[in-house]
Design an enzyme around this catalytic site. Structure first.
Site, PDB file in Angstrom:
ATOM      1  N   ASN A 162     -12.618  11.829   8.796  1.00 25.19           N
ATOM      2  CA  ASN A 162     -12.129  11.533  10.167  1.00 25.19           C
ATOM      3  C   ASN A 162     -11.273  13.557  10.687  1.00 25.19           C
ATOM      4  O   ASN A 162     -11.215  14.497  11.026  1.00 25.19           O
ATOM      5  CB  ASN A 162     -11.426  10.640  11.035  1.00 25.19           C
ATOM      6  CG  ASN A 162     -10.477  10.154  10.221  1.00 25.19           C
ATOM      7  OD1 ASN A 162      -9.583  10.763   9.228  1.00 25.19           O
ATOM      8  ND2 ASN A 162      -9.738  10.031  10.990  1.00 25.19           N
ATOM      9  N   GLU A 259      -2.964   4.545   3.559  1.00 27.66           N
ATOM     10  CA  GLU A 259      -3.529   5.127   5.039  1.00 27.66           C
ATOM     11  C   GLU A 259      -4.510   4.750   5.184  1.00 27.66           C
ATOM     12  O   GLU A 259      -5.779   5.412   5.382  1.00 27.66           O
ATOM     13  CB  GLU A 259      -3.100   6.586   5.219  1.00 27.66           C
ATOM     14  CG  GLU A 259      -1.749   7.438   4.886  1.00 27.66           C
ATOM     15  CD  GLU A 259      -0.900   6.668   5.165  1.00 27.66           C
ATOM     16  OE1 GLU A 259      -0.763   6.548   6.307  1.00 27.66           O
ATOM     17  OE2 GLU A 259       0.526   7.104   4.711  1.00 27.66           O
ATOM     18  N   CYS A 293      -7.221   7.318  13.140  1.00 28.45           N
ATOM     19  CA  CYS A 293      -6.529   6.231  13.180  1.00 28.45           C
ATOM     20  C   CYS A 293      -5.237   5.806  13.472  1.00 28.45           C
ATOM     21  O   CYS A 293      -4.941   4.464  14.407  1.00 28.45           O
ATOM     22  CB  CYS A 293      -5.752   5.979  11.291  1.00 28.45           C
ATOM     23  SG  CYS A 293      -4.552   8.114  11.768  1.00 28.45           S
ATOM     24  N   GLU A 473       2.860   9.628   3.895  1.00 28.23           N
ATOM     25  CA  GLU A 473       2.443  11.125   3.874  1.00 28.23           C
ATOM     26  C   GLU A 473       3.441  12.074   4.548  1.00 28.23           C
ATOM     27  O   GLU A 473       4.084  11.254   5.527  1.00 28.23           O
ATOM     28  CB  GLU A 473       1.506  11.630   4.183  1.00 28.23           C
ATOM     29  CG  GLU A 473      -0.107  10.441   3.242  1.00 28.23           C
ATOM     30  CD  GLU A 473      -1.337  10.768   3.269  1.00 28.23           C
ATOM     31  OE1 GLU A 473      -2.102  10.979   3.736  1.00 28.23           O
ATOM     32  OE2 GLU A 473      -1.958  10.979   1.909  1.00 28.23           O
TER      33      GLU A 473
END
Ligand SMILES: NC(=O)c1ccc[n+]([C@@H]2O[C@H](COP(=O)([O-])OP(=O)(O)OC[C@H]3O[C@@H](n4cnc5c(N)ncnc54)[C@H](O)[C@@H]3O)[C@@H](O)[C@H]2O)c1
Ligand SMILES: C[N+](C)(C)CCCC=O
Length: 499
Positions: A162, A259, A293, A473
């Site tokens: 994505n 993630e 997400c 992150e």
């Protein structure tokens, strides 16, 4: 060598997409080639052969060689290379963004912002590289201990489709700043832009092998995870794959950053600034064709403002310009693949069967332009009359589908918002500052937004609670996920021996 544009609509990839030891490389596997598509048109962009164990090994060896000189540089020296890479990204912004659009299907407007986020991330960690430091601890008798923050070695990065370029940068920037090298495997659905980042790092002065790209799917990914010279795995993708990554990494007791997916709540109280709440709900659901997400796909709206909110959300959703993602005016491009489009449309059908009302969208969209007829488009969808048990409310759809639910009280909505195994993000809209903080404190999610949604400044940590992930992150804390502490004891007196 560049990826070739034949003309504005005929883009084909004629160069190898792997990169290790300073060069583009073609995978040797000619039997298992898969088609890579252009989502906007459905055209085949190239055929991609996966890297096998021997090729993954060559990439890891190259990364291991590069690790030696790179890890010995000072933070300032590493920063210089990274800043140069950021400058090159800035100068190639349009080319990278267009390539991303062709391979991913998102709008050019969004792709440019993704490239900016990648650049900013590299700049940010370049800034942190020279600040890495340990601690000095005083001990009795003039003795002392100190800690050193040391790199891990060769890190593996595995990305989702994505945000292909952005994910490669979000993983490599902190890794390189800490003195590591990296082998990155993009999603086989979007293999095209990671190799541009590899070339850019080289051009910026990075040693050969510092950032490498191997192409392939799950087999290539598992060669990477199992490789004995890989010290850490940083993964972005689905929860089931994340579980496998963790299992593979556990064999070598390797740290992981995960993630993963989400089904995040967005709570809109009746005292919200309605205009901002509507904007927030659209940003929480329709960026990147809903393939985000952190999307706030469970939109809980307090009963008193439900009809007003829904009316405005539907009006603006219907106005979203869908079509050619390379056009400036387009706000929603194509979903990433035909199977994924089918899956999202199936979720809409299932929602209808389970009693939800389609307030708008949720249908295949065929643009008028004949060149785009084979593309993977759908109209963004708002579902009303949703309840907590429905599949559309429970499962991550990863498409442009917003589920609207109503609620009465703060206590009730908190309980419902937290009733999920995932916890990536959450949002709250209210003018009551005390309530905003009280609610956020109780939300079980790693990334919470008050009166906004889906902004990810690179200086702020991003990541999930519960099954949405491990580690973070971005932000300063990520340095801890790409380095290890060495403790050194220094004795200034005699050894106090018991023997
Ligand atoms: N939390 C985040 O930051 C974040 C960001 C983007 C996407 N995602 C999640 O990613 C998912 C969509 O992306 P996707 O469909 O590419 O995910 P995916 O899990 O199918 O694939 C992700 C990557 O893992 C690789 N892979 C698959 N099986 C593997 C295995 N056994 N060993 C090693 N590698 C393997 C794939 O080739 C790909 O590169 C969604 O669930 C979304 O929520 C999360
Ligand atoms: C930049 N966004 C839109 C917040 C996306 C973060 C990465 C998750 O898919």
């Amino acid at each position: 060598e560049k990826i070739a544009f034949l003309d504005s609509f005929e883009f084909v990839v004629i160069v190898p997409l792997n990169f290790w030891a300073g060069q583009r490389r073609t995978s040797r596997d000619k039997c298992n080639k898969e088609n890579v598509y252009e989502p906007a048109t459905g055209r085949v962009l190239c055929h991609l052969g996966p890297c096998g164990a021997a090729e993954v090994d060559q990439a890891v060896k190259a990364a291991k060689l590069a690790f030696e000189p790179w890890s010995k540089l000072s933070g300032m020296e590493r920063a210089r290379v990274m800043i140069e890479a950021a400058h090159i990204i800035e100068s190639r912004r349009e080319e990278i963004a267009e390539t991303e659009v062709v391979n991913n299907g998102k709008s050019i407007t969004e792709a440019r912002l993704d490239v900016d986020s990648a650049r900013l991330c590299i700049e940010y960690y370049a800034g942190l590289a020279s600040t890495l430091a340990g601690q000095h601890v005083q001990l009795p008798g003039g003795s002392f201990a100190y800690t050193r923050r040391e790199p891990l070695g060769v890190c593996a990065g595995i990305g989702a489709w994505n945000y292909p370029f952005q994910i490669a940068a979000w993983k490599s920037a902190p890794a390189l700043a800490c003195g590591n090298s990296m082998v990155f495997k993009p999603s086989p659905v979007t293999p095209v832009t990671a190799v541009l980042l590899a070339e850019i790092y080289m051009q910026a002065g990075a040693p050969e092998g510092l950032f490498n790209v191997v192409q392939g799917g799950q087999e290539t990914g598992s060669f990477l995870c199992h490789h004995p010279d890989v010290a850490k795995v940083s993964f972005t993708g689905s929860i089931p794959t994340g579980q496998k990554i963790m299992e593979m990494a556990s064999k070598g007791v390797k740290p992981v950053t995960l993630e993963l997916g989400g089904k995040s709540p967005l709570i809109i109280f009746q005292d919200s600034d309605l205009e901002n709440a509507v904007r927030g709900a659209l940003m929480a659901n329709f960026l990147s064709q809903g393939q985000v997400c952190s999307n706030g796909t469970r939109v809980f709206v307090q009963r008193e403002i439900l009809s007003e909110f829904v009316e405005e959300v539907v009006r603006r959703t219907q106005a979203i310009a869908i079509g050619d993602p390379l056009l400036e005016s387009t706000r929603m491009g194509a979903l990433v693949s035909r199977p994924h489009l089918e899956k999202v449309l199936y979720f809409v059908e299932k929602a209808k069967e389970e009693g939800a009302t389609v307030l708008c969208g949720g249908e295949r969209f065929v643009p008028a332009d004949p060149t785009l007829r084979g593309g993977y488009y759908m109209t963004p969808c708002v579902l009303g009359d949703c309840t907590d048990e429905m599949t559309c409310v429970k499962e991550e759809i990863f498409g442009p589908v917003m589920s609207v639910l109503s609620f009465e009280t703060e206590e009730e909505v908190l309980q419902r918002a937290n009733d999920t195994t995932m916890g990536l993000a959450a949002g709250v809209f209210t003018r009551d500052v005390a309530r905003a903080h009280r609610v956020v404190e109780q939300l079980k999610a790693g990334s919470c937004f008050i009166n906004n949604y889906n902004i990810t400044p690179v200086e702020v940590p991003f990541g999930g609670f519960k099954m949405s992930g491990i580690g973070r992150e971005n932000g300063q804390v990520t340095v801890e996920y790409y380095s290890q502490l060495k403790t050194v004891f220094v004795e200034m007196g005699d050894v106090d021996s018991l023997f």
